[in-house]
Scaffold this motif. Structure first.
Motif, PDB file in Angstrom:
ATOM      1  N   VAL A 439       0.837  -1.207   0.000  1.00 30.96           N
ATOM      2  CA  VAL A 439       0.000   0.000   0.000  1.00 30.96           C
ATOM      3  C   VAL A 439       0.870   1.254   0.000  1.00 30.96           C
ATOM      4  O   VAL A 439       0.574   2.240  -0.686  1.00 30.96           O
ATOM      5  CB  VAL A 439      -0.956  -0.009   1.216  1.00 30.96           C
ATOM      6  N   GLN A 442       1.967   1.905  -3.386  1.00 34.60           N
ATOM      7  CA  GLN A 442       0.862   2.443  -4.184  1.00 34.60           C
ATOM      8  C   GLN A 442       0.701   3.939  -3.961  1.00 34.60           C
ATOM      9  O   GLN A 442       0.377   4.689  -4.888  1.00 34.60           O
ATOM     10  CB  GLN A 442      -0.432   1.712  -3.821  1.00 34.60           C
ATOM     11  N   THR A 443       0.928   4.376  -2.724  1.00 38.07           N
ATOM     12  CA  THR A 443       0.730   5.798  -2.382  1.00 38.07           C
ATOM     13  C   THR A 443       2.031   6.588  -2.422  1.00 38.07           C
ATOM     14  O   THR A 443       2.072   7.742  -1.971  1.00 38.07           O
ATOM     15  CB  THR A 443       0.120   5.926  -0.974  1.00 38.07           C
ATOM     16  N   GLN A 449      -2.595   8.850   3.161  1.00 38.30           N
ATOM     17  CA  GLN A 449      -3.390   8.137   2.156  1.00 38.30           C
ATOM     18  C   GLN A 449      -3.346   6.626   2.408  1.00 38.30           C
ATOM     19  O   GLN A 449      -4.366   5.928   2.294  1.00 38.30           O
ATOM     20  CB  GLN A 449      -2.847   8.454   0.767  1.00 38.30           C
ATOM     21  N   ALA A 450      -2.161   6.115   2.777  1.00 42.66           N
ATOM     22  CA  ALA A 450      -2.031   4.676   3.057  1.00 42.66           C
ATOM     23  C   ALA A 450      -2.889   4.275   4.247  1.00 42.66           C
ATOM     24  O   ALA A 450      -3.539   3.220   4.237  1.00 42.66           O
ATOM     25  CB  ALA A 450      -0.565   4.330   3.319  1.00 42.66           C
ATOM     26  N   ARG A 452      -5.688   5.628   5.200  1.00 43.98           N
ATOM     27  CA  ARG A 452      -7.101   5.587   4.778  1.00 43.98           C
ATOM     28  C   ARG A 452      -7.400   4.300   4.018  1.00 43.98           C
ATOM     29  O   ARG A 452      -8.433   3.661   4.214  1.00 43.98           O
ATOM     30  CB  ARG A 452      -7.422   6.809   3.899  1.00 43.98           C
ATOM     31  N   ILE A 453      -6.492   3.892   3.130  1.00 45.67           N
ATOM     32  CA  ILE A 453      -6.695   2.658   2.362  1.00 45.67           C
ATOM     33  C   ILE A 453      -6.715   1.450   3.296  1.00 45.67           C
ATOM     34  O   ILE A 453      -7.538   0.537   3.156  1.00 45.67           O
ATOM     35  CB  ILE A 453      -5.582   2.499   1.307  1.00 45.67           C
ATOM     36  N   LEU A 454      -5.803   1.442   4.277  1.00 43.46           N
ATOM     37  CA  LEU A 454      -5.712   0.313   5.207  1.00 43.46           C
ATOM     38  C   LEU A 454      -6.832   0.320   6.236  1.00 43.46           C
ATOM     39  O   LEU A 454      -7.099  -0.705   6.871  1.00 43.46           O
ATOM     40  CB  LEU A 454      -4.357   0.342   5.923  1.00 43.46           C
TER      41      LEU A 454
END
Length: 482
Positions: A439, A442-443, A449-450, A452-454
């Motif tokens: 992740v 990806q960011t 941002q990571a 939020r994704i996690l």
């Protein structure tokens, strides 16, 4: 060799206990009356006492109180007939370890003696904290001079004398129980009991009873009243390991106990007061669990009176050679390998290079294997496990994402061959490292941002990045060997 003292005027009981413990590494000493038993306590310094509650001329309860005066940390297990169990319960409330009912269940005798011997060991064997002065060779030791371990020693010194809750955090195998014992042994409660409870090892349905006790008939199988650890440990310290695995109902009762030092047994309505210090440990993300509603937030705040973070072994630098020297000196004697003089420089370099997913516990297991395999005077590289010999320096490590994604099967196979006792935790750490690394790639390293994704907080992500040794530069990487 440990000594088990049996004080009972019934020779049959003494004989049964002796036969039951024949295959254990213990010496069984017997006494047929109270005075002979008290003399044996003073002269033989036993590690566990089995005490008949119905002795001639004097009650077992009086003998127990005299034993406590001689050695307050000595575990005493009462032997009682069914009609006198209330007296044994009274003794447990005063600090006895447990009780056995006649006729004796020999399997239970053996299991209870083993538990009591381990309790005796962890209360009696000192845990040395490194200082500028020389440290005695006997006892257990916290070993290391890395910055992270120096912080742990300082934290123990700051908090041991304060009667506050302590939360010990660290990956599996880092030595959380050793730190808990060091806090206990340097605290004002060191003359009281120390009882460890592994919350993950006890089923949810039984953990409440184990901690708080139960009344007769409160559930199927509750054929007598049972005293729980909190009542038994009054005046001492209780260590709750793997606190993150505790069920919600038990969490609420522990919260009340922390707030009021009061509780009720399972199935009871009598409020019982106690006085215990609680030390807890976990390798789980309690903040995330609290956010997800899996752990009570108010309990987390109560337990987190003071936090001690134990670094993983891969972050402890030159502590690895110190730990190797320490454990080899112990295992050479215990395994009868005194002819082995040391370890070859090439083997030491491989051990230093390895990333130790199982931490200090894995290092201990590896060193035992090496000693058993070694045929000459020096541990050479060929005597190391396959996963150690295959370790590569950092510059040769494969791409983190590809390596972590493709090597799970090989990793599990290697850990099974090494006879690990923590495969679940090690595999979870491997997968967690892969997911977080992927992740962050990806960011492009953007932690907000990571997070939020996690689905976790940024603070939790930062904690995981440090724990998993993830580096955020122009390219996100994982240091497997630091």
């Amino acid at each position: 060799m440990s000594i088990v003292l049996v004080i009972d005027d019934d020779r049959t009981v003494c004989h049964m206990v002796r036969r039951c413990l024949d295959d254990e590494d213990v010496e069984v000493v017997t006494a047929g009356d109270a005075q002979a038993g008290l003399d044996a306590v003073g002269q033989r310094n036993p590690d566990v006492v089995l005490l008949d509650i119905m002795l001639p001329e004097i009650s077992g309860l009086e003998v127990f109180q005299k034993i406590q005066h001689i050695d307050p940390k000595l575990p005493v297990i009462f032997i009682t007939a069914g009609g006198s169990s209330e007296t044994a319960i009274t003794a447990m409330q005063l600090g006895a370890y447990d009780y056995l009912m006649k006729p004796l269940d020999l399997a239970k005798v053996k299991a209870l003696v083993r538990q009591a011997l381990e309790t005796r060991r962890i209360m009696h064997v000192p845990v040395a904290i490194p200082t500028a002065e020389a440290i005695a060779a006997d006892g257990d030791r916290l070993v290391g001079r890395s910055e992270g371990m120096l912080s742990v020693y300082a934290a123990i010194g700051r908090v041991a004398g304060q009667d506050v809750t302590v939360l010990i955090r660290g990956a599996s195998g880092t030595g959380k129980e050793l730190v808990a014992r060091a806090i206990y042994q340097h605290s004002p409660r060191r003359d009281g009991p120390f009882l460890p409870v592994n919350c993950a090892a006890i089923p949810d349905t039984l953990l409440e009873s184990e901690l708080f006790g139960h009344e007769k008939g409160s559930f199927t199988g509750a054929d007598s009243r049972r005293i729980g650890k909190f009542e038994q440990c009054s005046g001492g310290t209780i260590f709750l390991d793997e606190i993150g695995d505790m069920a919600a109902l038990v969490q609420s009762k522990v919260l009340r106990l922390l707030q009021e030092q009061k509780f009720e047994r399972v199935g009871g309505n009598q409020t019982i007061k106690t006085d215990v210090r609680i030390i807890t440990a976990t390798n789980r993300d309690l903040e995330r669990m609290a956010e997800d509603g899996k752990f009570r937030q108010d309990l987390y705040y109560r337990l987190n009176g003071y936090t001690i973070e134990i670094p993983p072994l891969r972050e402890r630098g030159d502590d690895v050679p110190l730990l190797i020297e320490h454990f080899l000196s112990i295992y050479r004697k215990s395994l009868g390998k005194t002819s082995i003089e040391g370890i070859a420089p090439e083997a030491l370099e491989l051990l230093k290079r390895y990333h130790w997913p199982g931490n200090v516990r894995e290092l201990q297991s590896v060193l035992k294997q090496c000693l058993l395999r070694t045929t000459g005077p020096v541990i050479a590289p060929e005597f190391l496990p396959d996963e150690i010999r295959g370790a590569r320096p950092r510059r040769e490590q494969p791409d983190a994402e590809a390596g972590l994604a493709s090597s799970l099967k090989d990793f599990v196979d290697r850990r099974l061959r090494s006879h690990t006792e923590n495969l679940y935790g090690e595999a979870l750490e491997l997968m967690e490292r892969y997911v977080i690394t992927r992740v962050l790639r990806q960011t492009s390293g953007n932690q907000s941002q990571a997070a939020r994704i996690l689905g976790i907080t940024r603070g939790s992500l930062r904690t995981k990045i440090r724990a998993l040794n993830v580096s955020i530069e122009h390219v996100v990487s994982v240091d497997e060997t630091a």
